[in-house]
Design a protein around this motif. Structure first.
Motif, short mmCIF file in Angstrom:
data_model
loop_
_atom_site.label_atom_id
_atom_site.label_comp_id
_atom_site.label_asym_id
_atom_site.label_seq_id
_atom_site.Cartn_x
_atom_site.Cartn_y
_atom_site.Cartn_z
N ALA A 5 0.84 -1.20 0.00
CA ALA A 5 0.00 0.00 0.00
C ALA A 5 0.88 1.25 0.00
N ALA A 6 0.39 2.31 -0.58
CA ALA A 6 1.16 3.55 -0.70
C ALA A 6 1.53 4.12 0.66
N ASP A 7 0.65 3.96 1.67
CA ASP A 7 0.97 4.50 2.98
C ASP A 7 2.09 3.71 3.66
N ASN A 8 2.27 2.43 3.34
CA ASN A 8 3.37 1.66 3.89
C ASN A 8 4.70 2.11 3.30
N VAL A 9 4.70 2.48 2.05
CA VAL A 9 5.93 2.93 1.39
C VAL A 9 6.38 4.26 1.99
N ALA A 10 5.44 5.13 2.31
CA ALA A 10 5.77 6.45 2.84
C ALA A 10 6.40 6.34 4.23
N THR A 11 6.05 5.32 5.00
CA THR A 11 6.57 5.19 6.36
C THR A 11 7.85 4.36 6.41
N ALA A 12 8.26 3.76 5.31
CA ALA A 12 9.48 2.96 5.30
C ALA A 12 10.69 3.88 5.48
N PRO A 13 11.68 3.43 6.28
CA PRO A 13 12.86 4.28 6.49
C PRO A 13 13.64 4.44 5.19
N GLN A 14 14.20 5.61 5.00
CA GLN A 14 14.99 5.89 3.80
C GLN A 14 16.45 5.62 4.12
N PHE A 15 17.13 4.88 3.25
CA PHE A 15 18.55 4.58 3.42
C PHE A 15 19.35 5.27 2.33
N LEU A 16 20.53 5.77 2.70
CA LEU A 16 21.41 6.46 1.78
C LEU A 16 22.71 5.68 1.65
N ASN A 17 23.31 5.73 0.46
CA ASN A 17 24.63 5.12 0.32
C ASN A 17 25.69 6.14 0.74
N ALA A 18 26.95 5.74 0.76
CA ALA A 18 28.02 6.60 1.26
C ALA A 18 28.15 7.88 0.43
N ALA A 19 27.97 7.79 -0.87
CA ALA A 19 28.08 8.97 -1.73
C ALA A 19 26.97 9.97 -1.43
N GLU A 20 25.76 9.47 -1.18
CA GLU A 20 24.65 10.37 -0.86
C GLU A 20 24.84 11.04 0.49
N VAL A 21 25.36 10.28 1.46
CA VAL A 21 25.64 10.86 2.77
C VAL A 21 26.73 11.92 2.65
N ALA A 22 27.78 11.62 1.88
CA ALA A 22 28.87 12.57 1.68
C ALA A 22 28.35 13.86 1.06
N GLN A 23 27.46 13.74 0.10
CA GLN A 23 26.90 14.92 -0.55
C GLN A 23 26.07 15.73 0.44
N ARG A 24 25.29 15.04 1.27
CA ARG A 24 24.42 15.72 2.23
C ARG A 24 25.25 16.43 3.31
N LEU A 25 26.36 15.78 3.74
CA LEU A 25 27.21 16.38 4.77
C LEU A 25 28.28 17.31 4.20
N ARG A 26 28.43 17.28 2.88
CA ARG A 26 29.46 18.06 2.19
C ARG A 26 30.86 17.68 2.66
N VAL A 27 31.10 16.37 2.69
CA VAL A 27 32.41 15.80 3.04
C VAL A 27 32.73 14.73 2.00
N SER A 28 33.92 14.13 2.10
CA SER A 28 34.29 13.06 1.18
C SER A 28 33.69 11.73 1.63
N ARG A 29 33.67 10.77 0.72
CA ARG A 29 33.20 9.43 1.08
C ARG A 29 34.10 8.81 2.14
N SER A 30 35.39 9.09 2.08
CA SER A 30 36.32 8.57 3.09
C SER A 30 35.93 9.06 4.48
N THR A 31 35.52 10.30 4.58
CA THR A 31 35.09 10.84 5.86
C THR A 31 33.84 10.12 6.35
N VAL A 32 32.94 9.81 5.45
CA VAL A 32 31.73 9.07 5.82
C VAL A 32 32.10 7.71 6.38
N TYR A 33 33.00 7.00 5.70
CA TYR A 33 33.44 5.69 6.20
C TYR A 33 34.15 5.82 7.54
#
Length: 80
Positions: free
Chosen positions: A7-35
């Motif tokens: 159901a569409a409402d189940n998809v909206a409540t599912a936690p969102q996961f980010l990969n290392a590159a997406e986290v690095a972009q969001r934090l404005r750091v390198s992928r190495s820093t994320v690791y």
């Protein structure tokens, strides 16, 4: 046995996961820093797959990134 789409409402409540590159972009750091943040325990993550030939890397919950940002806020008195 039914194979209906979730159901569409189940998809909206599912936690969102980010990969290392997406986290690095969001934090404005390198992928190495994320690791490094993950290895030090300052950023929670899940290892996705454990294949020796082709490991899938890590996934970080978006809520963990938000919590890391909130915990790293400093006040004006802490800067001086």
């Amino acid at each position: 046995m039914s194979h209906d789409a979730p159901a569409a409402d189940n998809v909206a409540t599912a936690p969102q996961f980010l990969n290392a590159a997406e986290v690095a972009q969001r934090l404005r750091v390198s992928r190495s820093t994320v690791y490094n943040l993950i290895a030090s325990g300052r950023l929670a993550a899940h290892r996705n797959g454990g294949g020796k030939i082709r490991p899938r890397g890590v996934r970080v919950p978006a809520s963990a990134v938000d919590a890391y940002l909130n915990d790293s806020l400093i006040t004006a008195t802490e800067v001086a």
